[in-house]
Design a protein around this motif. Structure first.
Motif, mmCIF file in Angstrom:
data_model
loop_
_atom_site.group_PDB
_atom_site.id
_atom_site.type_symbol
_atom_site.label_atom_id
_atom_site.label_comp_id
_atom_site.label_asym_id
_atom_site.label_seq_id
_atom_site.Cartn_x
_atom_site.Cartn_y
_atom_site.Cartn_z
ATOM 1 N N VAL A 27 38.155 80.437 10.097
ATOM 2 C CA VAL A 27 37.138 80.837 9.130
ATOM 3 C C VAL A 27 35.926 79.899 9.197
ATOM 4 N N SER A 30 33.824 80.986 12.068
ATOM 5 C CA SER A 30 33.871 82.450 12.146
ATOM 6 C C SER A 30 32.809 83.044 13.072
ATOM 7 N N ILE A 69 41.657 88.315 7.111
ATOM 8 C CA ILE A 69 40.425 87.856 6.461
ATOM 9 C C ILE A 69 39.213 88.445 7.186
ATOM 10 N N THR A 73 36.546 90.859 5.276
ATOM 11 C CA THR A 73 35.173 90.365 5.112
ATOM 12 C C THR A 73 34.195 91.100 6.011
#
Length: 181
Positions: A27, A30, A69, A73
């Protein structure tokens, strides 16, 4: 608490920590974790199974969480495909890495680097080919697989081997990771 329950709790905690580290690294980076050109730095952790079989689970769960995730997102252009197939590629790579752990060159598990590169090149390369091309195309697949392989080579072949070397020199870390069953 008896020793068996204590060991099980300790192993679960270690795998949760590996999964969390994989996810946080993914993350934090990312911008290069997801997409058609990627260097998923967290994939260096797919070499942790050279220390113990149990480390496969932490890496796999970390990859799953990262892909989940990315899906929610919108960062992961591969979407739900990557949750299933990308996670499967990392799981197979981690298992094969474990199986090759004892084949070493100058004390380093060099062959253990190959599975994460190959599995991800083929699987993620296929995912990208289908997404970009709308179906399978050999030329697009080869280009995407080569791009993924290049990123995996950086993550596993360079960063991962440096990580393994550092862990091998640190008896506390090595013992901690080796006790993961």
């Amino acid at each position: 608490m008896n020793k068996t329950k204590s060991n099980k709790a300790s192993n679960i905690s270690k795998q949760a920590m590996i999964a969390a580290i994989y996810t946080v690294i993914s993350v934090c980076f990312s911008a290069i974790t997801y997409g058609p050109v990627q260097i998923r730095i967290s994939e260096a952790l797919t070499l942790l199974p050279v220390f113990a079989f149990g480390n496969i689970w932490g890496v796999t769960i970390g990859c799953f969480l990262t892909n989940l995730i990315g899906f929610f997102t919108g960062a992961n252009i591969l979407g739900s495909l990557d949750i299933i197939f990308g996670t499967m590629a990392t799981f197979l790579a981690a298992v094969t890495t474990y199986l090759l752990r004892n084949i070493k060159f100058k004390g380093m598990p060099i062959l253990s680097v190959i599975p994460p590169i190959l599995f991800n090149a083929v699987v993620v390369g296929w995912e990208l080919c289908v997404l970009i091309n709308g179906g399978f195309n050999t030329v697009v697949f080869i280009a995407q697989a080569a791009s993924v392989a290049a990123g995996q080579t950086v993550s596993c072949g360079f960063i991962g081997l440096v990580m393994v070397n550092i862990i091998n020199k640190n008896t506390v870390l090595k013992d901690l990771l080796a006790q993961s069953a």
